[in-house]
Design a protein around this motif. Structure first.
Motif, PDB file in Angstrom:
ATOM      1  N   PRO A 118       7.656  -4.465 -18.167  1.00  0.00           N
ATOM      2  CA  PRO A 118       7.676  -3.142 -19.287  1.00  0.00           C
ATOM      3  C   PRO A 118       5.780  -3.202 -19.300  1.00  0.00           C
ATOM      4  O   PRO A 118       5.722  -3.300 -18.968  1.00  0.00           O
ATOM      5  N   PRO A 119       6.118  -1.237 -19.873  1.00  0.00           N
ATOM      6  CA  PRO A 119       4.991  -1.028 -20.116  1.00  0.00           C
ATOM      7  C   PRO A 119       4.361  -1.286 -21.181  1.00  0.00           C
ATOM      8  O   PRO A 119       4.794  -2.496 -22.292  1.00  0.00           O
ATOM      9  N   GLY A 120       2.886  -0.838 -21.462  1.00  0.00           N
ATOM     10  CA  GLY A 120       2.700  -1.863 -22.248  1.00  0.00           C
ATOM     11  C   GLY A 120       2.012  -0.921 -23.736  1.00  0.00           C
ATOM     12  O   GLY A 120       1.130  -0.770 -24.868  1.00  0.00           O
ATOM     13  N   HIS A 121       1.642   0.735 -23.216  1.00  0.00           N
ATOM     14  CA  HIS A 121      -0.011   1.338 -24.342  1.00  0.00           C
ATOM     15  C   HIS A 121       0.628   1.281 -25.439  1.00  0.00           C
ATOM     16  O   HIS A 121      -0.117   2.047 -26.343  1.00  0.00           O
ATOM     17  N   HIS A 122       2.044   1.155 -26.250  1.00  0.00           N
ATOM     18  CA  HIS A 122       2.430   0.985 -27.399  1.00  0.00           C
ATOM     19  C   HIS A 122       1.998   0.021 -28.346  1.00  0.00           C
ATOM     20  O   HIS A 122       2.291  -0.073 -29.042  1.00  0.00           O
ATOM     21  N   ALA A 128       5.736  -4.629 -31.066  1.00  0.00           N
ATOM     22  CA  ALA A 128       6.118  -4.897 -30.594  1.00  0.00           C
ATOM     23  C   ALA A 128       6.839  -3.517 -30.306  1.00  0.00           C
ATOM     24  O   ALA A 128       7.662  -3.173 -31.438  1.00  0.00           O
ATOM     25  N   MET A 129       7.071  -1.532 -29.602  1.00  0.00           N
ATOM     26  CA  MET A 129       7.407  -0.715 -29.933  1.00  0.00           C
ATOM     27  C   MET A 129       7.593  -0.281 -28.488  1.00  0.00           C
ATOM     28  O   MET A 129       6.599   0.123 -27.756  1.00  0.00           O
ATOM     29  N   GLY A 130       8.835   0.908 -28.776  1.00  0.00           N
ATOM     30  CA  GLY A 130       8.150   1.842 -27.576  1.00  0.00           C
ATOM     31  C   GLY A 130       8.646   1.406 -26.168  1.00  0.00           C
ATOM     32  O   GLY A 130       7.757   1.997 -25.018  1.00  0.00           O
ATOM     33  N   PHE A 131       9.465   0.223 -26.324  1.00  0.00           N
ATOM     34  CA  PHE A 131       9.933  -0.568 -25.393  1.00  0.00           C
ATOM     35  C   PHE A 131       8.097  -1.489 -24.848  1.00  0.00           C
ATOM     36  O   PHE A 131       8.598  -2.006 -23.288  1.00  0.00           O
ATOM     37  N   ALA A 138      -5.001  -2.892 -22.180  1.00  0.00           N
ATOM     38  CA  ALA A 138      -5.266  -3.312 -22.992  1.00  0.00           C
ATOM     39  C   ALA A 138      -5.390  -4.974 -22.505  1.00  0.00           C
ATOM     40  O   ALA A 138      -7.074  -5.316 -22.827  1.00  0.00           O
ATOM     41  N   VAL A 139      -5.236  -5.540 -22.411  1.00  0.00           N
ATOM     42  CA  VAL A 139      -5.239  -7.072 -21.830  1.00  0.00           C
ATOM     43  C   VAL A 139      -6.279  -6.531 -20.183  1.00  0.00           C
ATOM     44  O   VAL A 139      -7.068  -7.820 -20.507  1.00  0.00           O
ATOM     45  N   ALA A 140      -6.296  -5.864 -19.262  1.00  0.00           N
ATOM     46  CA  ALA A 140      -6.771  -5.979 -18.437  1.00  0.00           C
ATOM     47  C   ALA A 140      -8.426  -5.561 -18.855  1.00  0.00           C
ATOM     48  O   ALA A 140      -9.211  -5.890 -17.932  1.00  0.00           O
ATOM     49  N   ALA A 141      -8.235  -4.423 -19.469  1.00  0.00           N
ATOM     50  CA  ALA A 141      -9.908  -4.649 -20.212  1.00  0.00           C
ATOM     51  C   ALA A 141     -10.173  -5.445 -20.722  1.00  0.00           C
ATOM     52  O   ALA A 141     -11.729  -5.438 -20.896  1.00  0.00           O
ATOM     53  N   GLN A 142      -9.518  -6.224 -22.102  1.00  0.00           N
ATOM     54  CA  GLN A 142     -10.191  -7.070 -22.498  1.00  0.00           C
ATOM     55  C   GLN A 142     -10.408  -7.720 -21.106  1.00  0.00           C
ATOM     56  O   GLN A 142     -11.944  -8.791 -21.883  1.00  0.00           O
ATOM     57  N   GLY A 163      -1.061   6.481 -26.628  1.00  0.00           N
ATOM     58  CA  GLY A 163      -0.401   5.047 -26.187  1.00  0.00           C
ATOM     59  C   GLY A 163      -1.606   4.738 -27.952  1.00  0.00           C
ATOM     60  O   GLY A 163      -2.725   3.921 -27.636  1.00  0.00           O
ATOM     61  N   ASN A 164      -0.340   4.411 -28.996  1.00  0.00           N
ATOM     62  CA  ASN A 164      -1.116   4.011 -30.158  1.00  0.00           C
ATOM     63  C   ASN A 164      -1.935   2.682 -30.018  1.00  0.00           C
ATOM     64  O   ASN A 164      -2.756   2.309 -30.835  1.00  0.00           O
ATOM     65  N   GLY A 165      -0.856   1.439 -29.298  1.00  0.00           N
ATOM     66  CA  GLY A 165      -1.361   0.217 -29.296  1.00  0.00           C
ATOM     67  C   GLY A 165      -2.780   0.233 -28.468  1.00  0.00           C
ATOM     68  O   GLY A 165      -3.624  -0.619 -29.313  1.00  0.00           O
ATOM     69  N   ILE A 166      -3.135   0.814 -27.362  1.00  0.00           N
ATOM     70  CA  ILE A 166      -4.820   0.629 -26.909  1.00  0.00           C
ATOM     71  C   ILE A 166      -5.194   1.224 -27.695  1.00  0.00           C
ATOM     72  O   ILE A 166      -6.300   0.816 -28.373  1.00  0.00           O
ATOM     73  N   GLN A 167      -5.154   2.327 -28.252  1.00  0.00           N
ATOM     74  CA  GLN A 167      -5.815   3.098 -29.711  1.00  0.00           C
ATOM     75  C   GLN A 167      -6.447   1.792 -30.935  1.00  0.00           C
ATOM     76  O   GLN A 167      -7.130   1.769 -31.371  1.00  0.00           O
ATOM     77  N   ASP A 168      -4.598   1.477 -30.904  1.00  0.00           N
ATOM     78  CA  ASP A 168      -5.337   0.608 -32.640  1.00  0.00           C
ATOM     79  C   ASP A 168      -6.357  -0.609 -32.525  1.00  0.00           C
ATOM     80  O   ASP A 168      -6.577  -1.621 -32.948  1.00  0.00           O
TER      81      ASP A 168
END
Length: 338
Positions: A118-122, A128-131, A138-142, A163-168
């Motif tokens: 599944p995708p990740g940016h949310h 978890a949200m938005g699929f 974010a995992v890759a960036a870290q 991508g609210n999750g990456i921003q968060d």
């Protein structure tokens, strides 16, 4: 291109009626099957330590337990099966692979593209949200920060949703620059222009909420006039593209008008930006829910790196988009940013 794909990503299967289903990856692979320059690699899954670098320990434990108990509806949009955990780890691992290959010097036709789902940016720090369950980019960036000597990472998210999750995850940090170009007013309702980071991360979030109906000309102007200069000024060691293809004018869940050729234009601008910044470049799949348009969008990215020519965008820049870009540029210049 080199595509990272782990078979475990097909295990997360909520049925064909769910827009985020395994046929998305199958359609991409079928569309690319007649290309001679396609290479597939099967990356290792991410470890729990990898994902805990951006997600809270409590969330990781809760999500895994929920899935291992049989899964179900985490929220009205986001459901799991008993194999979702393995798929999510494989998807995050593919994103890590893209960062590793990019920072190892891969470019041109060897540019890495993670075909994870599944995708990740949310996915946020603790939800978890938005699929999305684990925030792949974010995992890759870290991981790049922690293990690959990348001092600064930029993430450009061209998915139609913010991508609210990456921003968060990175909102108060200066070592990761998050840029989102998305449809204004669409799920999840975040990504306003004034969301620019806080504390040490002030100025390291850039949101461009384009009006519904924006197409190739608007996206090209956004990357040329706003996003490219901002990323070049940030000077990242690694540029990751959270590559969703749901801004396509035939995607079933958006109102944007990007053409298949438009994704070639976006790819050219991204490559030019990475070259100007001297940064490594990798792609991580996000959304895109029309099977044909998703496959053609990924194909357009691939074909650009194999030397296919790119035509100038068709259409004109609408006045509301022009005003938005001018306001964003003025706001960044006012605080000493490009």
């Amino acid at each position: 291109m080199r595509f990272g794909f782990n078979d475990a990503c097909l295990g997360h299967d909520l049925g064909q009626r769910h827009p985020e289903n395994p046929d998305r990856i199958r359609a991409i692979r079928e569309y690319l099957s007649d290309r001679t320059a396609v290479e597939y690699v099967s990356p290792a899954p991410a470890s729990e330590a990898d994902i805990s670098s951006v997600h809270s320990d409590e969330y990781v434990t809760e999500l895994r337990a929920f899935i291992e108990a049989g899964g179900g509806n985490w929220d009205p949009d986001t459901a799991t099966t008993e194999t979702t955990w393995e798929a999510a780890l494989a998807s995050a691992g593919s994103a890590i692979w893209a960062a590793e290959v990019a920072l190892d010097g891969a470019s041109g036709h060897e540019t890495p593209f993670s075909l994870g789902r599944p995708p990740g940016h949310h996915a946020t720090v603790d939800d978890a949200m938005g699929f999305c369950f684990l925030n792949n980019a974010a995992v890759a960036a870290q991981y790049a920060r922690d293990h690959l000597d990348a001092e600064r990472v930029a993430i450009l998210d061209w998915d139609v949703h913010h991508g609210n999750g990456i921003q968060d995850i990175f909102y108060d940090r200066q070592d990761v620059f998050y840029v989102s170009v998305h449809e204004d007013g669409l799920y999840p309702g975040t990504g306003e222009v004034d969301e620019t980071g806080e504390g040490p991360g002030a100025g390291t979030t850039l949101n461009v909420p384009l009006p519904p109906g924006a197409g190739d000309a608007a996206y090209d102007a956004t990357l040329t006039d706003i996003v490219g200069p901002a990323i070049e000024d940030y000077d990242p060691d690694l540029l990751l593209v959270s590559a969703g293809f749901d801004a396509h004018h035939h995607d079933p869940i958006s109102r944007m008008h990007v053409s298949t050729e438009g994704y070639s234009i976006l790819t050219r601008r991204v490559r030019e930006t990475a070259d100007a910044a001297g940064s490594a470049l990798g792609f991580v799949l996000e959304g895109g829910y029309g099977l044909e348009t998703l496959a053609k969008g990924v194909g357009a990215v691939h074909d650009f790196f194999e030397g296919e020519s790119v035509s100038p965008p068709e259409g004109t820049l609408q006045s509301d988009t022009k005003t938005l870009l001018e306001d964003i540029s003025a706001g960044r210049h006012a605080v000493g940013l490009k």
